[in-house]
Design a protein around this motif. Structure first.
Motif, PDB file in Angstrom:
ATOM      1  N   GLU A   1       0.827  -1.220   0.078  1.00  0.00           N
ATOM      2  CA  GLU A   1      -0.101   0.127   0.085  1.00  0.00           C
ATOM      3  C   GLU A   1       0.752   1.234  -0.056  1.00  0.00           C
ATOM      4  O   GLU A   1       0.451   2.244  -0.678  1.00  0.00           O
ATOM      5  CB  GLU A   1      -0.825   0.066   1.268  1.00  0.00           C
ATOM      6  CG  GLU A   1      -1.765   1.175   1.334  1.00  0.00           C
ATOM      7  CD  GLU A   1      -2.900   1.058   2.283  1.00  0.00           C
ATOM      8  OE1 GLU A   1      -3.535   0.101   2.248  1.00  0.00           O
ATOM      9  OE2 GLU A   1      -3.030   1.905   3.313  1.00  0.00           O
ATOM     10  N   GLU A   2       1.832   1.338   0.864  1.00  0.00           N
ATOM     11  CA  GLU A   2       2.794   2.494   0.952  1.00  0.00           C
ATOM     12  C   GLU A   2       3.423   2.690  -0.398  1.00  0.00           C
ATOM     13  O   GLU A   2       3.758   3.932  -0.953  1.00  0.00           O
ATOM     14  CB  GLU A   2       3.955   2.190   2.046  1.00  0.00           C
ATOM     15  CG  GLU A   2       4.857   3.294   2.531  1.00  0.00           C
ATOM     16  CD  GLU A   2       5.706   2.803   3.349  1.00  0.00           C
ATOM     17  OE1 GLU A   2       5.192   2.253   4.364  1.00  0.00           O
ATOM     18  OE2 GLU A   2       6.860   2.910   3.382  1.00  0.00           O
ATOM     19  N   ASP A   3       3.916   1.676  -1.109  1.00  0.00           N
ATOM     20  CA  ASP A   3       4.456   1.697  -2.649  1.00  0.00           C
ATOM     21  C   ASP A   3       3.652   2.277  -3.571  1.00  0.00           C
ATOM     22  O   ASP A   3       3.907   3.438  -4.298  1.00  0.00           O
ATOM     23  CB  ASP A   3       5.121   0.319  -2.752  1.00  0.00           C
ATOM     24  CG  ASP A   3       5.846   0.658  -4.042  1.00  0.00           C
ATOM     25  OD1 ASP A   3       7.004   1.030  -4.048  1.00  0.00           O
ATOM     26  OD2 ASP A   3       5.359   0.280  -5.122  1.00  0.00           O
ATOM     27  N   THR A   4       2.220   1.843  -3.620  1.00  0.00           N
ATOM     28  CA  THR A   4       1.329   2.145  -4.549  1.00  0.00           C
ATOM     29  C   THR A   4       0.964   3.675  -4.303  1.00  0.00           C
ATOM     30  O   THR A   4       0.565   4.297  -5.117  1.00  0.00           O
ATOM     31  CB  THR A   4       0.122   1.023  -4.339  1.00  0.00           C
ATOM     32  OG1 THR A   4       0.493  -0.133  -4.310  1.00  0.00           O
ATOM     33  CG2 THR A   4      -0.777   1.399  -5.825  1.00  0.00           C
TER      34      THR A   4
ATOM     35  N   MET B   1      -1.228   6.838 -10.690  1.00  0.00           N
ATOM     36  CA  MET B   1      -0.980   8.112 -11.217  1.00  0.00           C
ATOM     37  C   MET B   1      -2.163   8.412 -12.188  1.00  0.00           C
ATOM     38  O   MET B   1      -2.196   9.335 -12.897  1.00  0.00           O
ATOM     39  CB  MET B   1       0.373   8.125 -11.965  1.00  0.00           C
ATOM     40  CG  MET B   1       1.561   7.886 -11.001  1.00  0.00           C
ATOM     41  SD  MET B   1       1.770   9.123  -9.692  1.00  0.00           S
ATOM     42  CE  MET B   1       2.700  10.561 -10.427  1.00  0.00           C
TER      43      MET B   1
ATOM     44  N   ILE C   1      -6.281   8.773  -2.356  1.00  0.00           N
ATOM     45  CA  ILE C   1      -5.302   7.917  -2.617  1.00  0.00           C
ATOM     46  C   ILE C   1      -5.636   6.446  -2.126  1.00  0.00           C
ATOM     47  O   ILE C   1      -5.259   5.750  -2.957  1.00  0.00           O
ATOM     48  CB  ILE C   1      -4.067   8.280  -1.699  1.00  0.00           C
ATOM     49  CG1 ILE C   1      -3.602   9.689  -2.200  1.00  0.00           C
ATOM     50  CG2 ILE C   1      -3.252   7.274  -1.428  1.00  0.00           C
ATOM     51  CD1 ILE C   1      -2.461  10.122  -1.164  1.00  0.00           C
TER      52      ILE C   1
ATOM     53  N   PHE D   1       2.516   5.905  -3.131  1.00  0.00           N
ATOM     54  CA  PHE D   1       3.821   6.888  -3.515  1.00  0.00           C
ATOM     55  C   PHE D   1       3.572   7.955  -4.458  1.00  0.00           C
ATOM     56  O   PHE D   1       3.761   9.189  -4.133  1.00  0.00           O
ATOM     57  CB  PHE D   1       4.984   6.147  -3.597  1.00  0.00           C
ATOM     58  CG  PHE D   1       6.269   7.017  -3.732  1.00  0.00           C
ATOM     59  CD1 PHE D   1       6.877   7.534  -2.610  1.00  0.00           C
ATOM     60  CD2 PHE D   1       6.830   7.306  -5.013  1.00  0.00           C
ATOM     61  CE1 PHE D   1       8.249   8.278  -2.797  1.00  0.00           C
ATOM     62  CE2 PHE D   1       7.905   7.898  -5.226  1.00  0.00           C
ATOM     63  CZ  PHE D   1       8.555   8.745  -3.991  1.00  0.00           C
ATOM     64  N   GLY D   2       3.313   7.599  -5.534  1.00  0.00           N
ATOM     65  CA  GLY D   2       3.008   8.474  -6.823  1.00  0.00           C
ATOM     66  C   GLY D   2       1.822   9.565  -6.430  1.00  0.00           C
ATOM     67  O   GLY D   2       1.984  10.863  -6.319  1.00  0.00           O
TER      68      GLY D   2
ATOM     69  N   ARG E   1       0.708  10.519  -3.732  1.00  0.00           N
ATOM     70  CA  ARG E   1       0.911  11.334  -2.706  1.00  0.00           C
ATOM     71  C   ARG E   1       2.005  12.452  -3.020  1.00  0.00           C
ATOM     72  O   ARG E   1       1.921  13.735  -2.626  1.00  0.00           O
ATOM     73  CB  ARG E   1       1.856  10.592  -1.562  1.00  0.00           C
ATOM     74  CG  ARG E   1       0.699   9.651  -0.686  1.00  0.00           C
ATOM     75  CD  ARG E   1       1.537   8.857   0.277  1.00  0.00           C
ATOM     76  NE  ARG E   1       2.036   9.743   1.487  1.00  0.00           N
ATOM     77  CZ  ARG E   1       2.747   9.341   2.582  1.00  0.00           C
ATOM     78  NH1 ARG E   1       2.902   8.155   2.474  1.00  0.00           N
ATOM     79  NH2 ARG E   1       2.957  10.048   3.587  1.00  0.00           N
ATOM     80  N   ASN E   2       2.975  12.338  -4.032  1.00  0.00           N
ATOM     81  CA  ASN E   2       3.621  13.099  -4.676  1.00  0.00           C
ATOM     82  C   ASN E   2       2.980  14.276  -5.494  1.00  0.00           C
ATOM     83  O   ASN E   2       3.525  15.303  -5.400  1.00  0.00           O
ATOM     84  CB  ASN E   2       4.687  12.492  -5.724  1.00  0.00           C
ATOM     85  CG  ASN E   2       5.951  11.782  -4.885  1.00  0.00           C
ATOM     86  OD1 ASN E   2       6.356  12.287  -3.807  1.00  0.00           O
ATOM     87  ND2 ASN E   2       6.349  10.662  -5.543  1.00  0.00           N
ATOM     88  N   ILE E   3       1.953  13.863  -5.904  1.00  0.00           N
ATOM     89  CA  ILE E   3       1.125  15.002  -6.756  1.00  0.00           C
ATOM     90  C   ILE E   3      -0.041  15.574  -5.996  1.00  0.00           C
ATOM     91  O   ILE E   3      -1.004  15.996  -6.396  1.00  0.00           O
ATOM     92  CB  ILE E   3       0.809  14.343  -8.063  1.00  0.00           C
ATOM     93  CG1 ILE E   3       0.002  13.126  -7.914  1.00  0.00           C
ATOM     94  CG2 ILE E   3       1.949  14.175  -8.943  1.00  0.00           C
ATOM     95  CD1 ILE E   3      -0.795  12.721  -9.145  1.00  0.00           C
ATOM     96  N   SER E   4       0.035  15.090  -4.756  1.00  0.00           N
ATOM     97  CA  SER E   4      -0.810  15.751  -3.685  1.00  0.00           C
ATOM     98  C   SER E   4      -2.217  15.684  -3.721  1.00  0.00           C
ATOM     99  O   SER E   4      -3.085  16.415  -3.840  1.00  0.00           O
ATOM    100  CB  SER E   4      -0.601  17.327  -3.523  1.00  0.00           C
ATOM    101  OG  SER E   4       0.530  17.699  -3.454  1.00  0.00           O
ATOM    102  N   VAL E   5      -2.345  14.190  -4.068  1.00  0.00           N
ATOM    103  CA  VAL E   5      -3.964  13.822  -4.088  1.00  0.00           C
ATOM    104  C   VAL E   5      -4.457  13.560  -2.611  1.00  0.00           C
ATOM    105  O   VAL E   5      -3.676  13.214  -1.878  1.00  0.00           O
ATOM    106  CB  VAL E   5      -3.757  12.420  -4.715  1.00  0.00           C
ATOM    107  CG1 VAL E   5      -5.011  11.807  -4.700  1.00  0.00           C
ATOM    108  CG2 VAL E   5      -3.423  12.447  -6.217  1.00  0.00           C
ATOM    109  N   PRO E   6      -5.649  13.920  -2.463  1.00  0.00           N
ATOM    110  CA  PRO E   6      -6.161  13.924  -1.028  1.00  0.00           C
ATOM    111  C   PRO E   6      -6.238  12.581  -0.757  1.00  0.00           C
ATOM    112  O   PRO E   6      -6.272  11.389  -1.438  1.00  0.00           O
ATOM    113  CB  PRO E   6      -7.733  14.440  -1.238  1.00  0.00           C
ATOM    114  CG  PRO E   6      -7.597  15.118  -2.542  1.00  0.00           C
ATOM    115  CD  PRO E   6      -6.730  14.551  -3.475  1.00  0.00           C
ATOM    116  N   LEU E   7      -5.943  12.467   0.599  1.00  0.00           N
ATOM    117  CA  LEU E   7      -5.535  11.020   1.208  1.00  0.00           C
ATOM    118  C   LEU E   7      -6.948  10.097   0.966  1.00  0.00           C
ATOM    119  O   LEU E   7      -6.491   8.890   0.725  1.00  0.00           O
ATOM    120  CB  LEU E   7      -5.703  11.372   2.890  1.00  0.00           C
ATOM    121  CG  LEU E   7      -5.182  10.052   3.631  1.00  0.00           C
ATOM    122  CD1 LEU E   7      -3.435   9.916   3.123  1.00  0.00           C
ATOM    123  CD2 LEU E   7      -4.986  10.519   5.150  1.00  0.00           C
TER     124      LEU E   7
END
Lengths: 270, 601
Positions: free
Chosen positions: B118-121, B175, B135, B123-124, B126-132
């Motif tokens: 989950e943390e890996d998926t 993404m 995500i 990652f992308g 989160r980098n583009i600031s998608v709301p939690l």
């Protein structure tokens, strides 16, 4: 910092990352506080006890120190000769065992060798302590901690990525070692220089593979949008639990106890 | 009015374009030759395009150009224009391009950035600031698409190779790109992992109008999937069209270093004899079986045939008698388990004769590499004994055994550390205590055998992967071992690289060296091995001649092994009374010429 985190759920696993980081910091400080190898042994025993309690493969950590032995022995020898008797408080440690050159030049002191031994034990205890930390803490927790102490996002990413790739590099090290052994590599070179040189066929491929991995990693990170902006979506903060207060109390008590021993009673000096 | 319509058409046409390249050339820094030369390419949205070509053709370079890693991360000289979904890649940051075009690379290990799935998926996004909340939604959807639903909390380091690569795809899908580019995503995987990836790609095509561009060496997997194939050669687009056209043109495939389908080779032989038309050349197993049965029903054809292709002496039946009675390896009651107590090898008993060519096969985790590592003492038995030419591996260390048994590992980059090819190869010899003259003599001989003479003063890392793999082999051969273990010697190599490597191994075998090959490539095993040992869960499941072993389709299926295509074709002919298992295309042609099968009709 050599063992990857595990999904077990011991008390140390459940502690808040801030408590664990403080505990880790205290162990570092204590290991530098005491010069006497006996005190270093006490620190090692304490960290080893914690490691055993959470089922860390201690044999693996010890195994990692073996390739460093030629360097460690060199350090012990160098410190043996480089510390003059005036460096030590206790008369027994000021004793000069022998001189390397005629005319009483370059004497080897008891304290110098003990100091070298302390260096070795210090590396050992820090290896175990950092392994406990990485074994029980997820990358997400590390990232949150770095954000909490206002470490810039780039630095935080570098640190967490470095931690993430320790097990991968360790696997590479094993593969490289096997590949070189298969063509007759001898790790027991003659003398200290020979021993160090015999590790070159391992160190160079490891270094090259690290660079290749770093390059692939930078591509993968860019592919996933890393660096588009300076902020990223943060997961909800964990709250400090009662167990953390207990842990902090123990850590603070031990810290003061050790400071008292070291500065008030002047124990642990050479 | 006419002008307006043309403009709208042009806009629609541009909107339909996923990728457009106009006269694109690129040269890496310090490279003497450009990797891409004047490439013009236009791909429509929603297509499944496969990019093929030999190593160094420019497939990876093109993939890196498409999301802007070239020229934004890689320096070098890029000319021409690259447009993806209407955006000029040169002017759009890579991170932003990642929301339009997702790029999956070869090695899954270096694409996974998280501790848990989950943390890996996440990652992308989160980098583009998608709301939690979104995500979480994206993570679940992406994992479902790659058949990793429910894996959220699994540790990434515990995943298999195929699962890791599917996770890499999930990370890119999170993404939400319109285009997915995969650069040889299965080259590092075993057959089970490959199947998983292709099943995932099939799902993706069914569920979503995604444009997919796949760079791939393997022909069998792409033939029925690709809408179109693009062939690159030395940085140029040399062929473009339907897969059926390409895979029926065997000389063209050979010219561009692409592996032909085994059944097409059978068809090509029949076409060359004038027995079938070019569009009758089969491209899959059912059509090959239908064709052969049809031909068999026309006895005049085979009766009139002239024997141009006599059945080749079966390589597997040839036996080198240089060491007629000597046992190269004897394994008695070999058990091996990890410190955790997990058993890996469970009671292996084997004898391998000198001069044999043995293939060890089995799915990942079956114990192939563990068994191979026992042979040169890298691993010591938990119980039991391994003897190599009479030397117990318990008594001798690997350095000593290295002069008798060589081990070539999969990745040459794990051993290269010298500044020249010559120094790299002679490293092992320096550990043996030979004189300088003897070292030089052996070195020169090996450089000649492996075709590396011209590179002797060159830095190994300036050479391609194929040459580096050859250096790894040479560095073992220089020790003149009587037994050679080759562990997946052709992983990630293109067709011509595979051929070159196998020619060398076969040549060594002809010279009397005992060969033990660990491989997932069943075509190679069928082509070269004299004996096949199938491992399953640390035990020997089957052991015998390739014809006998590959005839056991049901037992092999139990070990997740799919026999070579030609063996399966032989099995398809069983309903017409044919019982032999054939391994080579020429053997099928020869059967018709001999009239073996027609007797059944």
């Amino acid at each position: 910092m050599l063992v990857a985190s595990s999904s077990e759920n011991t008390l140390i696993h459940r502690l808040d990352v801030r408590s664990k980081m403080l505990g880790f910091l205290v162990i570092i400080i204590l290991s530098f506080l005491f010069q006497n190898p006996i005190y270093q042994l006490a620190i090692i025993s304490a960290t080893a006890f914690l490691a055993l309690a959470i089922n860390i493969p201690l044999r693996k950590i010890t195994g990692l120190i073996i390739p460093l032995l030629p360097i460690v022995i060199s350090i012990i020898l160098i410190t043996g000769f480089s510390y003059s008797p005036q460096h030590f408080d206790h008369l027994s440690n000021r004793k000069i065992l022998f001189y390397l050159f005629p005319g009483k030049h370059l004497g080897a002191t008891v304290g110098g060798f003990l100091m070298g031994t302390t260096f070795l034990l210090r590396i050992w205890s820090l290896l175990i302590a950092s392994s406990i930390l990485t074994f029980t803490t997820s990358l997400e927790d590390f990232t949150q901690f770095f954000q909490w102490i206002k470490v810039p996002a780039e630095v935080s990413m570098i640190l967490t990525t470095a931690l993430r790739f320790i097990p991968t590099l360790d696997k590479k090290r094993s593969l490289i070692l096997e590949a070189q052994m298969a063509r007759g590599m001898n790790l027991h070179g003659k003398g200290i220089i020979g021993s160090i040189r015999s590790y070159i066929p391992i160190m160079i491929p490891l270094f090259i593979n690290s660079i290749i991995m770093a390059n692939s990693l930078s591509m993968a990170m860019l592919n996933r949008g890393y660096g588009l902006s300076r902020v990223w979506t943060v997961k909800l903060d964990k709250a400090i639990a009662a167990r953390d207060f207990w842990a902090l109390t123990v850590i603070i008590f031990l810290s003061f106890l050790c400071l008292f021993l070291r500065f008030k009673l002047r124990l642990g000096l050479l | 009015m006419v002008i307006k319509t043309t403009a709208r058409d042009r806009i629609n046409d541009e909107n339909d374009k996923a990728i457009e390249l106009n006269n694109v050339s690129y040269q890496y820094p310090n490279s003497l030759e450009p990797s891409l030369r004047g490439l013009n390419l236009s791909l429509n949205k929603g297509q499944f395009i496969v990019l093929m070509g030999a190593a160094g053709a420019g497939k990876t370079t093109l993939s890196l150009c498409l999301n802007g890693l070239i020229p934004q991360l890689f320096e070098g000289e890029l000319t021409g224009e690259v447009k993806v979904a209407g955006r000029n890649v040169r002017k759009t940051p890579v991170q932003l391009m990642s929301t339009i075009l997702g790029l999956v690379l070869q090695d899954p290990e270096t694409q996974i950035l998280g501790r848990t799935v989950e943390e890996d998926t996440a990652f992308g996004p989160r980098n583009i600031s998608v709301p939690l909340e979104e995500i979480q939604d994206r993570v679940d959807r992406s994992l479902e698409k790659v058949r990793l639903k429910g894996y959220n909390q699994r540790l990434t380091e515990e995943l298999s190779g195929g699962e890791k690569q599917r996770l890499a795809i999930a990370g890119v899908l999170a993404m939400e790109p319109e285009i997915l580019v995969l650069d040889e995503p299965t080259s590092e995987l075993d057959p089970a992992g490959r199947l998983e990836i292709y099943a995932t790609l099939d799902d993706l095509r069914r569920k979503r109008a995604l444009t997919i561009l796949l760079a791939e060496h393997s022909s069998e997997e792409v033939i029925n999937r690709a809408d179109e194939i693009i062939v690159l050669n030395q940085g140029q687009l040399v062929w473009r069209g339907e897969p059926t056209q390409l895979f029926r043109d065997i000389p063209l495939l050979q010219q561009y270093g692409i592996k032909p389908l085994p059944v097409s080779l059978v068809g090509w032989n029949l076409y060359e004899k004038g027995w079938i038309a070019i569009d009758e050349i089969p491209l899959d197993l059912p059509s090959a079986a239908r064709l052969l049965k049809k031909l068999l029903s026309s006895p005049t054809q085979s009766a009139n045939a002239v024997m141009h292709f006599p059945l080749q002496p079966k390589q597997h039946d040839r036996k080198d008698h240089q060491f007629p009675e000597e046992k190269a390896i004897e394994i008695k009651d070999l058990f091996y388990q990890y410190q955790s107590g997990n058993p890996i090898l469970q009671g292996i008993n084997l004898t391998i004769d000198s001069g044999d060519f043995v293939a060890l096969i089995g799915q990942n985790g079956a114990g192939k590499t563990t068994l191979a590592k026992h042979l040169n003492g890298l691993l010591k038995p938990t119980s039991g004994e391994v003897c190599v030419h009479g030397m117990s591996t318990q008594k001798y260390d690997t350095a000593h055994l290295a002069r008798t048994i060589g081990y070539v590992f999969q990745n040459p980059d794990h051993q290269i550390f010298s500044t020249t090819v010559e120094k790299e190869i002679e490293y092992g010899l320096k550990n043996t205590g030979l004189t300088t003259a003897e070292i030089k003599e052996q070195l020169n001989q090996v450089l000649k055998e492996t075709g590396l003479e011209d590179y002797r003063h060159v830095h190994p890392f300036t050479l391609g992967k194929g040459e580096r793999q050859m250096i790894a082999v040479a560095s073992i051969l220089v020790l003149k071992p009587r037994i050679l273990i080759v562990d997946e010697p052709t992983t990630g190599a293109d067709y011509s690289g595979v051929q070159a490597m196998m020619r060398l191994i076969n040549q060594l075998h002809q010279g009397g060296t005992t060969i033990i090959m660990v491989s997932h490539d069943m075509d190679l095993v069928a082509q070269y091995a004299q004996r096949v040992i199938v491992l399953k869960e640390g035990s020997v499941l089957l052991d015998g001649h390739p014809r006998e072993v590959f005839a056991q389709e049901k037992i092999l299926a139990d070990a997740s092994i799919i026999p070579p295509q030609l063996c399966r074709l032989s099995a398809c002919l069983s309903d017409v009374g044919f019982s032999e298992t054939l391994l080579h295309p020429e053997e099928f042609t020869a059967l018709f010429e001999r009239g073996d099968i027609t007797k059944c009709w």
